[in-house]
Enzyme design. Structure first.
Site, PDB file in Angstrom:
ATOM      1  N   GLN A 290       0.863  -1.176   0.000  1.00 48.85           N
ATOM      2  CA  GLN A 290       0.000   0.000   0.000  1.00 48.85           C
ATOM      3  C   GLN A 290       0.907   1.236   0.000  1.00 48.85           C
ATOM      4  O   GLN A 290       1.407   1.656   1.039  1.00 48.85           O
ATOM      5  CB  GLN A 290      -0.919  -0.022   1.214  1.00 48.85           C
ATOM      6  CG  GLN A 290      -1.733  -1.306   1.356  1.00 48.85           C
ATOM      7  CD  GLN A 290      -2.785  -1.470   0.276  1.00 48.85           C
ATOM      8  OE1 GLN A 290      -3.749  -0.703   0.198  1.00 48.85           O
ATOM      9  NE2 GLN A 290      -2.616  -2.475  -0.574  1.00 48.85           N
TER      10      GLN A 290
ATOM     11  N   SER B  31     -12.139   1.871  -1.925  1.00 42.38           N
ATOM     12  CA  SER B  31     -12.441   2.484  -3.224  1.00 42.38           C
ATOM     13  C   SER B  31     -13.884   2.942  -3.343  1.00 42.38           C
ATOM     14  O   SER B  31     -14.425   3.022  -4.451  1.00 42.38           O
ATOM     15  CB  SER B  31     -12.089   1.517  -4.374  1.00 42.38           C
ATOM     16  OG  SER B  31     -10.709   1.213  -4.354  1.00 42.38           O
TER      17      SER B  31
ATOM     18  N   GLY C 145     -11.830   2.191   4.428  1.00 42.71           N
ATOM     19  CA  GLY C 145     -10.881   1.388   3.673  1.00 42.71           C
ATOM     20  C   GLY C 145     -10.022   2.200   2.719  1.00 42.71           C
ATOM     21  O   GLY C 145     -10.236   3.403   2.509  1.00 42.71           O
ATOM     22  N   HIS C 146      -9.061   1.509   2.116  1.00 38.19           N
ATOM     23  CA  HIS C 146      -8.101   2.199   1.244  1.00 38.19           C
ATOM     24  C   HIS C 146      -8.761   2.770  -0.004  1.00 38.19           C
ATOM     25  O   HIS C 146      -9.699   2.220  -0.551  1.00 38.19           O
ATOM     26  CB  HIS C 146      -6.940   1.279   0.868  1.00 38.19           C
ATOM     27  CG  HIS C 146      -7.320   0.022   0.156  1.00 38.19           C
ATOM     28  ND1 HIS C 146      -6.402  -0.935  -0.182  1.00 38.19           N
ATOM     29  CD2 HIS C 146      -8.511  -0.442  -0.285  1.00 38.19           C
ATOM     30  CE1 HIS C 146      -7.001  -1.926  -0.807  1.00 38.19           C
ATOM     31  NE2 HIS C 146      -8.282  -1.645  -0.881  1.00 38.19           N
ATOM     32  N   ASN C 147      -8.240   3.945  -0.403  1.00 36.17           N
ATOM     33  CA  ASN C 147      -8.669   4.643  -1.618  1.00 36.17           C
ATOM     34  C   ASN C 147     -10.103   5.149  -1.572  1.00 36.17           C
ATOM     35  O   ASN C 147     -10.677   5.486  -2.609  1.00 36.17           O
ATOM     36  CB  ASN C 147      -8.464   3.770  -2.865  1.00 36.17           C
ATOM     37  CG  ASN C 147      -7.005   3.480  -3.118  1.00 36.17           C
ATOM     38  OD1 ASN C 147      -6.561   2.340  -2.942  1.00 36.17           O
ATOM     39  ND2 ASN C 147      -6.234   4.488  -3.479  1.00 36.17           N
TER      40      ASN C 147
END
Length: 358
Positions: free
Chosen positions: A210, A271, A251-253
């Site tokens: 990441q 995302s 969460g990521h993004n």
């Protein structure tokens, strides 16, 4: 410290009805306030309490003031939004009552020599500041805060005890991050590398590095033990004036639009994009790779599995009911397919009988 109503209005605005020289020293609820305290009416259903309150003055809007049977002899500050006025006034009282922390770096802190720390910043006990960090004016880092390499913290921000900000993150001005929050930990990204099926399946999950960061705009508040994952390649983005409650997972993004509020225990998968001025209720779950438009409201415990592009209120949670009623409803739900088949059979029989008569 007490202030006259005149002094309060000079700073915060509003119109005084009553004694401009009356002094108040703090705030209290309508049903508990005394003569030296200021109360507020935000909901007209509590209008009767204004008639009986002992408060030295009441924040009220003009429409509600006009409904009072006997406003004479009491003091009011008339403002279009008493609740927001109360919030600003309460913050001012707290700021004045809170002892100012000693500027500088505590002897027990560990600060890399390459870090840039403003002279007005407060670096508390056992804080760790790694290489290349930039900390702005009047930033306060409480005990045991960790700030990873290359991170930037904007002026006026306050990180409470045990906050961890990983490397390469950016916090805007006046950020508030409560105890135990983690910003910039790895997103949940793993590539499957398996061969075969069932018991013969071999292989493993391969971790995806990441390498993005977390970018947080100005005036954002993040609750205790909330986690915001760093992006896989681009940053996770929290725009200006977003307010996030305790125990929220982002969460990521993800991208959270400006002025959105997220209540406790919500989980937002990677995302996902949430628009501006949205309201996400407690324990809401939002699937990954979906988009919520501006002004979307999702009520508590709802599950969002697809995009909601249009503004509006969305609900999927089942409200609590009597246990026996729930059991009956659950039994019906389990048999819906059988009931559907019976209804289709009955409709076919009726149609056939009607055809025979014709």
């Amino acid at each position: 410290m007490a202030f006259t109503l005149e002094e309060i209005v000079q700073r915060f605005g509003g119109e005084i009805v009553g004694d401009r020289a009356h002094r108040v020293g703090n705030l209290a609820p309508l049903d508990q306030a005394g003569p030296d305290q200021l109360a507020f009416l935000a909901n007209p259903k509590y209008l009767a309490q204004v008639e009986t309150t002992r408060a030295g003055a009441v924040l009220i809007n003009a429409a509600d003031l006009a409904k009072l049977a006997s406003p004479d002899g009491r003091n009011f500050i008339v403002t279009p939004n008493p609740y927001a006025y109360f919030a600003r006034l309460a913050q001012a009282f707290i700021d004045m009552a809170t002892p100012k922390a000693k500027r500088g770096v505590h002897p027990s802190a560990t600060v890399d020599s390459s870090a840039q720390i403003a002279a007005t910043a407060v670096i508390g006990p056992n804080v760790t500041v790694e290489a290349g960090v930039a900390i702005g004016e009047n930033v306060r880092l409480d005990a045991n805060v960790f700030v990873g390499r290359g991170t930037t913290i904007g002026a006026g921000s306050h990180l409470y005890p045990n906050v961890a900000v990983y490397h390469g993150c950016r916090l805007g001005e006046r950020a508030i991050v409560h105890a135990g929050a983690v910003i910039g930990s790895d997103g949940f990204g793993f590539a499957p590398d398996f061969v075969g099926d069932g018991d013969a399946r071999t292989g493993s999950w391969v971790k995806i590095p990441q390498v993005g960061g977390v970018s947080i705009g100005p005036d954002v508040e993040i609750g205790a033990n909330t986690t915001i994952d760093r992006g896989a390649m681009a940053d996770t983005v929290i725009e200006e004036c977003v307010k996030i409650d305790n125990l929220v997972q982002i969460g990521h993004n993800c991208k959270i639009g400006a002025y959105t509020v997220i209540a406790g225990c919500a989980g937002i998968a990677g995302s996902t994009t949430i628009g501006r001025h949205c309201m996400i209720g407690g324990a809401v779950g939002i699937a990954g790779h979906v988009t919520l438009g501006d002004y979307v409201i999702v009520t508590a415990k709802s599950g969002v599995s697809k995009s909601l592009p249009k503004a509006g209120i969305y609900t999927s949670a089942f409200p609590a009911v009597d246990h026996a009623d729930w059991n009956r409803s659950a039994a019906l739900m389990r048999n819906l397919d059988k009931l559907r088949d019976r209804i289709k059979a009955l409709e076919a029989a009726v149609a056939s009988a009607s055809g025979d008569k014709a």
